[in-house]
Design an enzyme around this catalytic site. Structure first.
Site, PDB file in Angstrom:
ATOM      1  N   ASP A  67       5.236 -12.176 -22.669  1.00 12.59           N
ATOM      2  CA  ASP A  67       5.954 -10.926 -22.458  1.00 12.59           C
ATOM      3  C   ASP A  67       7.261 -10.921 -23.246  1.00 12.59           C
ATOM      4  OD1 ASP A  67       5.114  -8.746 -21.120  1.00 12.59           O
ATOM      5  OD2 ASP A  67       5.564  -9.490 -19.105  1.00 12.59           O
ATOM      6  N   GLN A  84       3.727  -9.998 -13.535  1.00  9.01           N
ATOM      7  CA  GLN A  84       3.702  -8.540 -13.458  1.00  9.01           C
ATOM      8  C   GLN A  84       4.939  -8.050 -12.692  1.00  9.01           C
ATOM      9  OE1 GLN A  84       1.191  -6.761 -14.982  1.00  9.01           O
ATOM     10  NE2 GLN A  84       2.405  -4.950 -14.472  1.00  9.01           N
ATOM     11  N   LYS A 137      -5.056  -4.838 -18.669  1.00  9.23           N
ATOM     12  CA  LYS A 137      -4.872  -6.080 -19.421  1.00  9.23           C
ATOM     13  C   LYS A 137      -6.135  -6.940 -19.332  1.00  9.23           C
ATOM     14  CE  LYS A 137       0.040  -5.733 -18.633  1.00  9.23           C
ATOM     15  NZ  LYS A 137       1.152  -5.986 -17.722  1.00  9.23           N
TER      16      LYS A 137
END
Ligand code: NAP
Length: 973
Positions: free
Chosen positions: A156, A133, A89
Site C-alpha cells: 500500500d 484494510q 482485490k
C-alpha cells in the site's frame, strides 16, 4: 518518473499513441471547453494493466516454478464498504495469478494481537505483499499498525519508510502508494504533459493528497496543495492545469471554478442517496466540471480501478524483489591494509572494520527472518533457510585436507580462509565451512584455529571462545545422558519391580501412561514380546518388568562425562562417593566435549529429525545379556535434542575480507571425523548453488575443512560424512608446507617452542625432493576416490622458488591438477588467487566415472579396516587384538556391522606409529580395541591409546591471555 522506473514499466498501453494525438488536439485548449470532457478511462486502463501483469506473472512462473506472488489482506470488522474493496482485490489477484490470503479478524481484536498477526505475515516468506484494510476500528491505532508492516511488503506504500523515501527528492521508495500511482499512471498513459504545469491538489492525506503532490513535483509540475484551511479555494482551483480532488466531499468542486481545458482527476468516492437510490459520486460535480475540463476521470470507473491495478503491480514487484534479493548473492570485499612484516593475528583483526553480520547475510540472499543474531558479528542460520533453498542445484564442494602434518600444523584453516577470500576476488561466491575450535587447544598448546595473518575467521576471539554456546550445549546434552544412565542404574538397584513400574508407567484415571520419551522403548519391548503396543490395559507382568529394567552392565558403559577443558586430572575419577549413593561408587573418566558422540552427531546430522534419531540410537552400554542399551531406552534423547536445538543451527561469521563463513560443530579428528557439520555444508552449497533458470557458471564454491591429512580427515570425510550426507565433492585441496616436506625428507626433529634448525630456514632441495614422496602418497589417496587434487603450498618467508618448483613438478607427475604456492597469510585473498584459479579449474574439469567410496559398508568390519589400512596408509596388513576380535563379533551380533569405519590413529604418520615419517613401508596396523558410535553412525577402531582429554603443558597458552580494564582480550592466538 517513479512508476516508469519500476520493473513492470514495460506494461504500457499499446494504443497510447492514438490517445496522445487526440489529447493534443484538445488539452488545455480554451476553445474546446464547451464540448464534454474526454474520459480518462481508468476501468479500461486498469483491465489492460492487469492483463499485462498477468502475462508477466505467467512468464515468471514459467521461468521459475518457485515464483508464486502472494498478497495478504488483513481486515478487521465487517464494514460493508471494506468487504466490497476486499472482494475487488481478491478478484483481481485471482485473475492475475497472485495467491490471495484474506485474514479477517473481529472488531474486538486488540492492538497487540493485530500487531502480532502482522509480524507473523512479515516473517512469512511465502507472503510478499501485506495490506491492512482501512479504516480500522477506533480502538486500533492505524499509524502503528500500518507502520508495523515491513517496507518491502508494504504494497500500500503507507509506511514511513516508503512515504519518507517518496517525499525525498533523491530517494526511490520500494512501493509507491497505489492510488497516487494510479493517478500518475492515468496521466502517463494518456500522455498528459506534466512538466511546467500548475497542479492543484485538494487534500493532503498521507494516502492520496501528499503522495500525489510528491509525484507531480518530481515530474516538474508546480504543485499547490490545498486543505480545509486553504482560503479562496476557487481561486486556487482556477490556476490548475491539472486538478486532483481528494477531499471526501461529494461533488464539491464546481465547473465554474475551473480553468477551461484543465485535466481533472477525481479521487473521491462518496456514497450519496439520490431519488432514494444509493449512488457513488466523486469530489467534483461531474455535470458542470465535465463541461469545462479537457479530461476527467469518471466516478466510478476512474481512479478506483487504477488503485486495484497498482496494488497488483506492487504485489508482483514485492515478490520480484524478494526473489531478486534471494538470488542476488553479491558479496562485497572488505579491503585490508597489508603491512610488512605481518602484524600479530589479534592486531590485524583489531585494525579491521568488520561488516555487520546482517550485511553478510543480506549479501548472501538470506532473509532477516532466517538468521538469529548474537551481537553484531555472529548469527545462527535457521534451518528454514535450507528448506527455502533446497530446490537449488548445489554449488561446487571443495574439501581441504593436507599432507602428513608436523606438530605445528600446516595451516589448513589459513588456506581455507585465503581460498574463499581469493574466490571472492575472482568475482565468485566462496563460502568457508569450518569447525568451531575447542577451548582445550585455545588455552593449551596449539592456540585457536581461526586461520592466521590476513586470512582469518573473525572476530577471532569469538571464534575461539564460546561463540554461540554450541560446545556448551553439547556438553550439557552429553552430561544429561550420563547422569540419566547413572541414576537409572541407581534406581534399578534400589527399587523393586513394582516401584519402578509405578514410577515409569504411572496410572492416570486407571489407564497406564507411557512417558513420551519412552514410547520407542515401549514399542520395541511390545514388538519383541508380540504384544500390541496400543493395548495398555492387559499388559503382562513380564512385559512390564522388561520395560522398566534396563539391567545395565556397568563394565560396558561407553559414555563418559565431558568438559571443554584440558583437565588431565579427570582422566580417571571415582564417583558416587557420597553416602546418598549408598556405596554405589564407580570409576570413570571425563573426555573433552569435542570428543563426545554428541559432537559427532551434531557434525553428521542431516537435519533436526535426523539428529533426534541419532541421539535416540546412541548406545551407552550393554545390558547384562550383552544387548545394546540406547539413549532411547533411557528416554532421554528428546531432552538431549531440546538442549541441542540451537546448536544444530550453523553459525554465520566472516573472514577478514568479509567472505561468509559457516562455523559449525568440531568433532575430534583422532576418534571422530574431524570435519565441520553436514548441515553447514548443505546450507553453504545451497547458498552457493543455482536456480533452475540460472547458468551453471553462476555456481559458487563451498570450501570445507577435514581435519589432519588425507589418510585421516579426508578419508573419513569421504567414507563417513559424504556417505551420510549424500554430497559429492568436486575437488580436494591438500595443504603442504616446505617445512613438513623437509621433515619427511629426513630433516631434523621439530619441537614446538624450540628454534627451527637451519635445514628449515635455508634452501634444501634434497630434503624437499625426498619429502615429496609423502605428498605423492596423499595425492594417490585422493585419486582413489576419483576426485581431482590441487596442492596448496602454504608459503613461508623462508621458502624458495626452487623448492616450490620441485614440489610442483612432483605433484604434476603424480597427477595433481596443479600445485600452487599460496600467500594468503601475508597478502590475504589476493595472495591466493593462483590457488583459487587452480581449484576452479579442478572443479570444472569433467570427472569421468565420478566420485566413489573406498569401500562398501556391506563388507565385514575386518575387511573395511584392512582396505583403509592398505589403501590409505600403505600398510602390509592389519592385526586385530583378541579384544578387537570380540568387539567385532559383538557389533555384528548387535546389527552394527554395516556401519562405516572411523579410524582412531595418529595424524603424524601415514602409519599408526608417529615416528614413521614420509612413506612408511611393510608395517602392520595393530587394532587394539574398537568402539561403537551407533548414533553418529560409525565404528572406531583404536590403533593406539588415544587421549580423549588432553592435558595442559607447563607453559600453556593461557599464560599469555589476559583482559584489559577496558574489556579488551590480549594474547589470544
Ligand atoms: P482524508 O484523509 O479525509 O483527507 C481529506 C483531505 O481533504 C484533508 O487533507 C482535508 O484537509 C481536505 N479537506 C476536507 N475538506 C476540505 C475543504 N472543504 N476544503 C479543502 N480541503 C478539504 O481523505 P482521503 O483518504 O485522502 O480520501 C479522500 C477521498 O478519496 C475520499 O472520498 C476517499 O473515499 C477517496 N479515496 C479514493 C480512493 C480510490 O481508490 N479511488 C483511494 C483512497 C481514497 P485537512 O487536512 O485540513 O483536514
Amino acid at each position: 518518473m517513479i512508476v516508469s522506473n519500476l520493473f513492470w514499466s514495460r506494461l504500457v498501453l499499446k494504443n497510447a499513441s492514438q490517445v496522445k494525438r487526440k489529447i493534443n488536439e484538445r488539452l488545455f485548449s480554451h476553445s474546446s471547453f464547451l464540448k464534454a470532457a474526454n474520459i480518462l478511462d481508468g476501468k479500461q486502463l486498469s483491465r489492460k494493466m492487469q492483463n499485462s501483469v498477468a502475462e508477466e506473472v505467467e512468464r515468471l512462473k514459467r521461468m521459475d516454478e518457485k515464483y508464486h506472488p502472494s498478497l495478504a489482506i488483513v481486515q478487521v470488522g465487517k464494514r460493508e464498504d471494506s468487504n466490497v474493496y476486499v472482494r475487488m482485490k481478491e478478484r483481481a489477484a485471482k485473475k492475475i495469478g497472485i495467491a490471495y490470503k484474506h485474514y479477517a479478524f473481529p472488531d474486538s481484536i486488540s492492538q497487540s494481537t493485530l500487531l502480532r498477526e502482522v509480524r507473523k505475515l512479515n516473517n512469512d516468506q511465502s507472503v510478499h505483499g501485506i495490506l491492512v484494510q482501512l479504516p480500522l476500528p477506533r480502538h486500533l491505532n492505524e499509524k502503528t499498525v500500518t507502520e508495523s508492516i515491513l517496507a518491502e511488503k508494504d504494497v500500500d506504500g503507507f509506511g514511513a519508510v516508503n512515504i519518507g523515501m517518496l517525499a525525498k527528492n533523491t530517494s526511490t521508495p520500494i512501493h509507491v502508494p497505489c492510488t497516487p500511482m494510479g493517478v500518475m499512471e492515468l496521466l502517463h498513459q494518456y500522455s498528459i504533459p506534466i512538466a511546467g504545469k500548475n497542479a492543484v491538489i485538494l487534500g493532503r492525506s498521507d494516502i492520496v493528497g501528499n503522495p500525489v503532490s510528491y509525484l507531480l513535483r518530481q515530474e516538474n509540475a508546480t504543485v499547490t496543495v490545498c486543505h480545509s484551511h486553504t482560503e479562496n479555494l476557487p481561486e486556487q482551483i482556477a490556476k490548475a492545469d491539472i486538478l486532483v480532488a481528494a477531499l471526501g466531499k461529494p461533488e464539491f468542486v464546481r465547473g465554474e471554478w475551473l480553468k477551461p481545458g484543465a485535466v481533472v482527476i477525481d479521487v473521491g468516492i462518496n456514497a450519496i442517496h439520490h431519488n432514494g437510490k444509493r449512488t457513488l459520486v466523486g469530489d467534483v460535480h461531474y455535470p458542470s466540471v465535465s463541461q469545462v475540463a479537457g479530461y476527467i476521470t469518471p466516478v466510478p470507473g476512474g481512479v478506483g480501478p487504477m488503485t486495484v491495478a497498482m496494488l497488483m503491480c506492487n504485489t508482483v514487484k514485492a515478490a520480484e524483489l524478494l526473489r531478486n534479493k534471494s538470488i542476488l548473492r553479491k558479496v562485497s570485499i572488505n579491503e585490508i591494509a597489508l603491512k610488512d612484516p605481518v602484524p600479530s593475528d589479534i592486531e590485524i583483526t583489531k585494525s579491521q572494520e568488520l561488516k555487520k553480520i546482517t550485511t553478510v547475510a543480506k549479501e548472501l540472499g538470506i532473509h532477516e527472518t532466517e538468521i538469529e543474531t548474537y551481537g553484531h558479528y555472529k548469527a545462527k542460520v535457521d534451518m528454514k533457510l535450507y528448506e527455502r533453498l533446497k530446490h537449488r542445484n548445489d554449488g561446487h564442494y571443495i574439501v581441504v585436507s593436507g599432507i602428513t602434518p608436523t606438530p605445528f600444523g600446516e595451516g589448513k584453516s589459513t588456506v581455507v580462509a585465503g581460498l574463499v577470500q581469493a574466490i571472492g576476488h575472482l568475482g565468485k561466491l566462496g563460502i568457508a565451512c569450518v569447525r568451531q575450535p575447542s577451548q582445550g587447544p585455545t588455552f593449551g598448546v596449539k592456540g585457536g584455529a581461526a586461520g592466521g595473518g590476513y586470512a582469518q575467521f573473525v572476530p577471532m576471539d569469538d571464534f575461539n571462545l564460546h561463540m554461540t554456546g554450541d560446545i556448551h550445549a553439547v556438553t550439557a546434552a552429553n552430561n544429561l545422558l550420563v547422569a540419566a544412565l547413572e541414576t537409572r542404574m541407581f534406581h534399578e538397584s534400589t527399587q523393586s519391580d513394582a516401584a519402578l513400574i509405578r514410577r515409569l508407567l504411572p496410572l492416570k484415571d486407571g489407564r497406564r501412561v507411557i512417558p513420551k520419551g519412552l514410547l520407542q522403548r515401549w514399542n520395541k519391548i511390545c514388538n519383541n514380546l508380540g504384544h500390541d503396543p496400543s493395548e495398555l490395559e492387559n499388559v503382562s507382568q513380564e512385559l512390564l518388568e522388561k520395560f522398566v529394567r534396563l539391567n545395565i552392565d556397568p563394565e560396558t558403559i561407553t559414555s563418559n562425562r565431558v568438559l571443554d577443558v584440558n583437565d588431565r586430572f579427570l582422566r580417571e575419577i571415582e564417583l558416587g562417593l557420597a553416602c546418598t549413593e549408598k556405596g554405589r561408587s564407580r570409576k570413570t573418566s571425563f573426555d573433552i566435549s569435542v570428543a563426545s558422540e554428541c559432537m559427532s552427531i551434531l557434525a553428521l546430522s542431516n537435519d533436526l529429525k535426523d539428529m533426534r534419531h541419532r541421539l535416540t540410537n546412541m548406545v551407552i552400554a550393554n545390558d547384562k545379556k550383552g544387548d545394546p542399551v540406547t539413549a532411547g531406552d533411557l528416554g532421554v534423547a528428546g531432552a538431549m535434542a531440546v538442549l541441542l536445538k540451537d546448536a544444530i543451527k550453523p553459525n554465520l561469521m566472516q573472514t577478514l575480507e568479509g567472505t561468509p563463513v559457516l562455523v559449525h560443530a568440531g568433532p575430534f579428528a583422532n576418534i571422530s571425523i574431524g570435519a565441520s557439520s553436514t548441515i553447514a555444508d548443505k546450507v553453504g552449497l545451497k547458498l552457493a548453488g543455482t536456480e533452475s533458470f540460472e547458468n551453471a557458471d553462476k555456481a559458487g564454491y563451498v570450501v570445507t575443512e577435514a581435519g589432519f591429512a588425507s589418510d585421516m580427515g579426508m578419508e573419513k570425510f569421504f567414507n563417513i560424512k559424504c556417505r551420510s550426507s549424500g554430497l559429492k565433492p568436486s575437488a580436494v585441496v591438500l595443504v603442504a608446507t616446505v617445512k613438513a616436506l623437509k621433515l619427511h625428507g629426513g630433516g631434523p626433529e621439530l619441537k614446538p617452542g624450540a628454534p627451527l634448525p637451519d635445514e628449515y630456514l635455508l634452501e634444501n632441495l634434497d630434503l624437499v625432493r625426498r619429502g615429496c614422496a609423502n605428498m605423492v602418497q596423499h595425492i594417490r589417496n585422493s585419486q582413489k576416490f576419483n576426485v581431482p587434487v590441487v596442492i596448496a603450498i602454504n608459503s613461508f618467508r623462508t621458502d624458495t622458488n626452487k623448492e616450490y618448483e620441485i614440489i610442483r613438478q612432483e605433484a604434476l607427475d603424480a597427477g595433481a591438477v596443479d600445485a600452487i604456492p599460496s600467500y594468503q597469510f601475508s597478502k590475504g585473498g589476493q595472495g591466493a588467487i593462483g590457488l583459487a584459479e587452480a581449484v576452479m579449474k579442478a572443479c570444472s574439469t569433467p570427472n569421468e566415472g565420478g566420485f566413489k567410496f573406498l569401500y562398501d559398508t556391506k563388507a565385514p568390519i575386518e575387511e573395511k579396516i584392512t582396505t583403509i589400512a592398505k589403501e590409505m596408509y600403505g600398510a602390509k596388513g592389519v592385526e586385530f587384538s583378541p579384544l578387537a576380535e570380540r568387539r567385532m563379533k559383538d557389533f555384528k551380533r548387535q546389527g552394527y556391522e554395516r556401519l562405516p569405519i572411523c579410524m582412531a590413529k595418529t595424524q603424524y604418520s601415514l602409519s599408526h606409529d608417529p615416528k614413521l615419517l614420509n612413506v612408511p613401508k611393510d608395517f602392520v596396523v595393530p587394532i587394539r580395541d574398537m568402539r561403537l558410535n551407533a548414533g553418529a553412525g560409525f565404528i572406531y577402531p583404536l590403533t593406539a591409546k588415544i587421549q580423549t582429554i588432553p592435558g595442559l603443558p607447563t607453559a600453556p597458552a593461557y599464560l599469555n591471555i589476559n583482559l584489559t580494564d577496558d574489556g579488551e582480550i590480549l594474547g589470544l592466538s
